[in-house]
Each structure stands twice: as C-alpha cells, then as structure tokens.
Scaffold this motif. Sequence first.
Motif, PDB file in Angstrom:
ATOM      1  N   ASP A  21       0.822  -1.214   0.000  1.00 59.66           N
ATOM      2  CA  ASP A  21       0.000   0.000   0.000  1.00 59.66           C
ATOM      3  C   ASP A  21       0.858   1.267   0.000  1.00 59.66           C
ATOM      4  O   ASP A  21       0.523   2.248  -0.643  1.00 59.66           O
ATOM      5  N   THR A  22       1.954   1.216   0.745  1.00 60.76           N
ATOM      6  CA  THR A  22       2.810   2.389   0.926  1.00 60.76           C
ATOM      7  C   THR A  22       4.222   2.053   0.491  1.00 60.76           C
ATOM      8  O   THR A  22       4.763   1.012   0.870  1.00 60.76           O
ATOM      9  N   VAL A  23       4.821   2.939  -0.305  1.00 59.19           N
ATOM     10  CA  VAL A  23       6.180   2.717  -0.790  1.00 59.19           C
ATOM     11  C   VAL A  23       7.052   3.926  -0.444  1.00 59.19           C
ATOM     12  O   VAL A  23       6.782   5.045  -0.880  1.00 59.19           O
ATOM     13  N   PHE A  24       8.070   3.693   0.376  1.00 59.19           N
ATOM     14  CA  PHE A  24       9.087   4.709   0.636  1.00 59.19           C
ATOM     15  C   PHE A  24      10.084   4.653  -0.517  1.00 59.19           C
ATOM     16  O   PHE A  24      10.559   3.572  -0.879  1.00 59.19           O
ATOM     17  N   VAL A  25      10.395   5.811  -1.093  1.00 57.73           N
ATOM     18  CA  VAL A  25      11.290   5.872  -2.245  1.00 57.73           C
ATOM     19  C   VAL A  25      12.463   6.788  -1.916  1.00 57.73           C
ATOM     20  O   VAL A  25      12.268   7.976  -1.640  1.00 57.73           O
ATOM     21  N   GLY A  26      13.691   6.234  -1.948  1.00 57.57           N
ATOM     22  CA  GLY A  26      14.845   6.994  -1.516  1.00 57.57           C
ATOM     23  C   GLY A  26      15.912   7.180  -2.579  1.00 57.57           C
ATOM     24  O   GLY A  26      16.113   6.318  -3.430  1.00 57.57           O
ATOM     25  N   SER A  27      16.612   8.306  -2.480  1.00 64.78           N
ATOM     26  CA  SER A  27      17.659   8.632  -3.451  1.00 64.78           C
ATOM     27  C   SER A  27      18.580   9.704  -2.876  1.00 64.78           C
ATOM     28  O   SER A  27      18.149  10.520  -2.057  1.00 64.78           O
ATOM     29  N   PRO A  28      19.815   9.740  -3.349  1.00 70.67           N
ATOM     30  CA  PRO A  28      20.635  10.934  -3.082  1.00 70.67           C
ATOM     31  C   PRO A  28      20.127  12.105  -3.920  1.00 70.67           C
ATOM     32  O   PRO A  28      19.491  11.902  -4.961  1.00 70.67           O
ATOM     33  N   ASN A  29      20.370  13.301  -3.455  1.00 72.22           N
ATOM     34  CA  ASN A  29      20.054  14.501  -4.228  1.00 72.22           C
ATOM     35  C   ASN A  29      21.191  14.714  -5.223  1.00 72.22           C
ATOM     36  O   ASN A  29      22.314  15.029  -4.834  1.00 72.22           O
ATOM     37  N   TRP A  30      20.884  14.533  -6.505  1.00 68.29           N
ATOM     38  CA  TRP A  30      21.865  14.762  -7.564  1.00 68.29           C
ATOM     39  C   TRP A  30      21.405  15.940  -8.401  1.00 68.29           C
ATOM     40  O   TRP A  30      20.375  15.864  -9.073  1.00 68.29           O
ATOM     41  N   TRP A  31      22.147  17.025  -8.326  1.00 69.42           N
ATOM     42  CA  TRP A  31      21.852  18.221  -9.111  1.00 69.42           C
ATOM     43  C   TRP A  31      20.407  18.698  -8.890  1.00 69.42           C
ATOM     44  O   TRP A  31      19.708  19.077  -9.817  1.00 69.42           O
ATOM     45  N   GLY A  32      19.963  18.617  -7.641  1.00 62.12           N
ATOM     46  CA  GLY A  32      18.655  19.173  -7.289  1.00 62.12           C
ATOM     47  C   GLY A  32      17.482  18.239  -7.451  1.00 62.12           C
ATOM     48  O   GLY A  32      16.339  18.637  -7.193  1.00 62.12           O
ATOM     49  N   ASN A  70      21.514  14.379   1.172  1.00 55.00           N
ATOM     50  CA  ASN A  70      22.080  15.485   0.407  1.00 55.00           C
ATOM     51  C   ASN A  70      23.449  15.861   0.946  1.00 55.00           C
ATOM     52  O   ASN A  70      23.813  15.515   2.066  1.00 55.00           O
ATOM     53  N   GLY A  71      24.185  16.584   0.116  1.00 58.28           N
ATOM     54  CA  GLY A  71      25.512  17.052   0.502  1.00 58.28           C
ATOM     55  C   GLY A  71      25.523  18.511   0.882  1.00 58.28           C
ATOM     56  O   GLY A  71      26.571  19.165   0.858  1.00 58.28           O
ATOM     57  N   GLY A  72      24.350  19.043   1.212  1.00 59.31           N
ATOM     58  CA  GLY A  72      24.237  20.440   1.602  1.00 59.31           C
ATOM     59  C   GLY A  72      23.162  21.175   0.835  1.00 59.31           C
ATOM     60  O   GLY A  72      22.815  22.307   1.155  1.00 59.31           O
ATOM     61  N   GLY A  73      22.610  20.521  -0.201  1.00 60.43           N
ATOM     62  CA  GLY A  73      21.608  21.179  -1.037  1.00 60.43           C
ATOM     63  C   GLY A  73      20.192  21.076  -0.523  1.00 60.43           C
ATOM     64  O   GLY A  73      19.284  21.696  -1.068  1.00 60.43           O
ATOM     65  N   LEU A 105       3.058  11.485   0.829  1.00 58.93           N
ATOM     66  CA  LEU A 105       3.234  11.956   2.190  1.00 58.93           C
ATOM     67  C   LEU A 105       4.518  12.771   2.246  1.00 58.93           C
ATOM     68  O   LEU A 105       5.381  12.644   1.379  1.00 58.93           O
ATOM     69  N   LYS A 106       4.636  13.595   3.258  1.00 59.24           N
ATOM     70  CA  LYS A 106       5.753  14.539   3.372  1.00 59.24           C
ATOM     71  C   LYS A 106       7.110  13.844   3.311  1.00 59.24           C
ATOM     72  O   LYS A 106       7.342  12.832   3.969  1.00 59.24           O
ATOM     73  N   ALA A 107       8.016  14.413   2.536  1.00 62.95           N
ATOM     74  CA  ALA A 107       9.364  13.868   2.370  1.00 62.95           C
ATOM     75  C   ALA A 107      10.267  14.261   3.532  1.00 62.95           C
ATOM     76  O   ALA A 107       9.975  15.193   4.288  1.00 62.95           O
ATOM     77  N   ILE A 108      11.376  13.542   3.640  1.00 68.78           N
ATOM     78  CA  ILE A 108      12.443  13.910   4.568  1.00 68.78           C
ATOM     79  C   ILE A 108      13.759  13.928   3.802  1.00 68.78           C
ATOM     80  O   ILE A 108      13.929  13.161   2.840  1.00 68.78           O
ATOM     81  N   THR A 109      14.657  14.806   4.183  1.00 69.42           N
ATOM     82  CA  THR A 109      16.011  14.779   3.651  1.00 69.42           C
ATOM     83  C   THR A 109      16.984  14.998   4.799  1.00 69.42           C
ATOM     84  O   THR A 109      16.725  15.802   5.702  1.00 69.42           O
ATOM     85  N   LEU A 110      18.076  14.250   4.773  1.00 68.78           N
ATOM     86  CA  LEU A 110      19.115  14.371   5.789  1.00 68.78           C
ATOM     87  C   LEU A 110      20.464  14.552   5.103  1.00 68.78           C
ATOM     88  O   LEU A 110      20.692  13.977   4.027  1.00 68.78           O
ATOM     89  N   PRO A 111      21.369  15.322   5.706  1.00 67.64           N
ATOM     90  CA  PRO A 111      22.744  15.337   5.195  1.00 67.64           C
ATOM     91  C   PRO A 111      23.303  13.924   5.210  1.00 67.64           C
ATOM     92  O   PRO A 111      23.000  13.135   6.111  1.00 67.64           O
ATOM     93  N   GLY A 112      24.107  13.601   4.213  1.00 71.43           N
ATOM     94  CA  GLY A 112      24.631  12.248   4.088  1.00 71.43           C
ATOM     95  C   GLY A 112      25.338  11.750   5.327  1.00 71.43           C
ATOM     96  O   GLY A 112      25.143  10.607   5.752  1.00 71.43           O
ATOM     97  N   SER A 113      26.150  12.613   5.940  1.00 68.13           N
ATOM     98  CA  SER A 113      26.896  12.200   7.127  1.00 68.13           C
ATOM     99  C   SER A 113      25.967  11.867   8.284  1.00 68.13           C
ATOM    100  O   SER A 113      26.211  10.927   9.050  1.00 68.13           O
ATOM    101  N   LYS A 114      24.866  12.592   8.407  1.00 67.81           N
ATOM    102  CA  LYS A 114      23.919  12.338   9.496  1.00 67.81           C
ATOM    103  C   LYS A 114      23.136  11.058   9.240  1.00 67.81           C
ATOM    104  O   LYS A 114      22.782  10.337  10.182  1.00 67.81           O
TER     105      LYS A 114
END
Length: 198
Positions: free
Chosen positions: A110-121, A147-150, A169-178
């Motif tokens: 029913d629900t799919v979390f979809v994850g990726s690095p931020n590449w060029w926005g 993300n790397g700061g973007g 549903l609302k997205a989340i983004t975290l710095p890669g190191s975190k």
Amino acid sequence: MSPKSFIKKVAAMSSLGAIAVGSLLAGEEIAATVPAEKGKVLVVYYSWSGNTEALAKKIQRATNAAIFKIEPETPYPQDYSKCTEQAKKELAQKFRPKIKAFPENVETYDTVFVGSPNWWGTYAPPVATLLDDPAFARKTIVPFFTNGGGGLQNCESDMKKQLPQAKFLKAITLPGSKAKSGGDREVAAWLKEIGIAK
C-alpha cells in the motif's frame, strides 16, 4: 500442565534468554520495530555512497517494511567527479538507465518509501527508471533523500510530477553524514508526523 511440560517450557524460555543476552554481549544491535499503520510497506532506494542506504535501513527497521535496493546494470563511476558529471548529463537528457531488477509483487504494498541521493537538485536516474513502472502509479509514496548540503530542492516536486496519480506523504532529507551516523530521532519524529508509526 504436567510437571514434565512445565520443566520443558522453563528450559525453553531460559534458552531464549541466554540467546538474547549473548547477542547483547557480542555487541549486536537489537532494533525495535514499530508496526506500520498504512498496510503493507515497501522501502525502495538507490544509493551511490552508502548514505541513502543507511537512511533506508533506518526507515525499514522502524516500520518493519520489506526493502529493495535499486541497482543500475552499469554502475556509476566510483570517482565522485566522474559520477557527478555523468549524472548531470543523464538528468539533462532525461535518460533512464537500465536497472538489474524490479521489486516483485509491488501490487501487494500500500505504501512505498522511495529513496535517493540529491543529484543536481533532483533524484538519481535509476530511481526514475523504477518509478516508470506503472505498478507505482497509484501508490502512497513517501520520498526520502540524502544530500551534501543542497537540502530538498526539487527532489520531492519532481517525483510528484513523475507520479501525478499517486498520493504523497511529506518527504524527509538528511545530510549524508547524518544519515550514516545519526538521524534516528529525526526519522522517528518524521514517521510519527506522517502517521506511519506511533
């Protein structure tokens, strides 16, 4: 219960306790999971450096979801500069790289979390390849990014454009190191906010 049965039950419980204590002494992580409230849950992700994979596994453990790693048939260069240049060209051309496999039985989730690095926005091309599969068109999609700061930039909005019929549903983004070395509180608070976990 007969005395014999009682003794067997106590012995079995003692064995389980010994296993748990042994795991703790060995330094193994025992992660508590929170049952998801949105039906069957799947986590899919692409990770180049391991940051997004770390975040994906935090989400998987917290929701007790199934998990699937997206792998391009031709891996991206390990050199950072070469990888970013290739990604920039692919994104400009809206290129869809072939991926090794697609998750099975997507229709059962029913629900799919979809994850990726931020590449060029935006998100990485292998993720776009996966989401071209009609099986994802009407799912509840929960994006997550590293993300790397973007920050978030166009990652979430571009995904909504690719899947206009899906519920987001609302997205989340975290710095890669975190994502690799922390972020558990942020993930827990986010899951609670979007109603996936208590």
